[in-house]
Design an enzyme around this catalytic site. Sequence first.
Site, short mmCIF file in Angstrom:
data_model
loop_
_atom_site.label_atom_id
_atom_site.label_comp_id
_atom_site.label_asym_id
_atom_site.label_seq_id
_atom_site.Cartn_x
_atom_site.Cartn_y
_atom_site.Cartn_z
N PRO A 128 0.80 -1.23 0.00
CA PRO A 128 0.00 0.00 0.00
C PRO A 128 0.83 1.28 0.00
O PRO A 128 0.46 2.26 -0.63
CB PRO A 128 -0.82 -0.13 1.29
CG PRO A 128 -0.96 -1.60 1.50
CD PRO A 128 0.32 -2.21 1.01
N GLU A 363 4.07 -2.56 -13.44
CA GLU A 363 5.45 -3.03 -13.58
C GLU A 363 6.43 -1.89 -13.84
O GLU A 363 7.36 -2.00 -14.64
CB GLU A 363 5.55 -4.12 -14.65
CG GLU A 363 4.80 -5.38 -14.24
CD GLU A 363 5.11 -6.60 -15.07
OE1 GLU A 363 6.28 -6.78 -15.47
OE2 GLU A 363 4.19 -7.39 -15.31
#
Length: 379
Positions: A128, A363
Amino acid sequence: MNFEPTDMQQQIAQMIRDFGKTHIVPHVLEWDETQEFPVTLFKQLGELGLMGVLVPQEYGGSGMGYLEYVTVVSEIARFCGAIGLSVAAHNSLCTGHILQFGNEEQKKKYLPKLASAEWIGAWGLTEPNTGSDAMNMKCVAKKDGDHWVINGTKCWITHGKSCDVAVVIARTGDVRDSHGMTAFVVEKGTPGFSGGKKENKLGMRASETAEMIFDNCRIPAANMLGAEGDGFIQSMKVLDGGRISIAALSLGIAMGARDAAVKYAKERHQFDQPIAAFQGVSFKLADMATEIEAATLLTLQAADMKNRGVKMTKEAAMAKYYASEVAVRVANDAVQIFGGYGYTKDFPVEKYYRDAKLCTIGEGTSEIQKIVIAREALR
């Protein structure tokens, strides 16, 4: 360099086109609306050898290289970006990490089941509060005899709830120490390992994105991948290959949007002629064709270098950065060419438009790619 498609690549592309028309196209809208992750479809893709593309045949895979892999991901994404994303994440992240850094026993245990899609794989790096800042991770693994105990949460994980096996990177040393993280394999059903919130996303909605939660999750020491402290370094190498995946995914989305726009521009008439005859439209199509060609060459260059075992950090980052931004631009122009119809779900371009944006984020964001490229350029 000659990047003309080989006979093998052409056969793979045709197989996927035939499969996609029957098994993907009829369900794309339904899966997108309901956010269904179609596990059965991935089992079928596994039977075709498309879930273990890079896995050697001795471990039950297809034993192909990165050029073929680019064909697989881009051709699937041409039908549906979400399905392409899940195929890419399964192949290059979870399976790819075990393939690159697992020992022989781990490869024999996990790769055949992943390559056949008997097991769906996930890969957990992001948390997070640690997106691009992975070295600040809070998920911790502590040694306890001949076991490790993992505590923490991973987020934005493809197949976070539905995976059968996950590769997880956890902190085993000091914060911000590049040798303070270690990779582990965690199997579904392990006490303390569970899926958390599933994200309700703008696009890529048929690709499950969810939390993975570790609450005193106890795993054998034999589940550690490579040496203790190598997890972050391993992850960066895995992401080099993963960036080729996202570049290929971006290409597929861009090509799908372009194909739809070209077809529509020929069929749609205004002022007694097809709209393709108008310069405002034809110039958009010219830009699409040129940018897709350039993105394709960058992606194939990175794939070729990966095949040859040459360092390709810069080239993979360039391919991922450029191809993902191209996908967004092409999808945007495709919607514009369709006009009002492009804004509806009756035509495919609004979905390409929504799916494309993730490619500039996942990514490694476009900004992170620029940092990587600049760092390499300044060496």
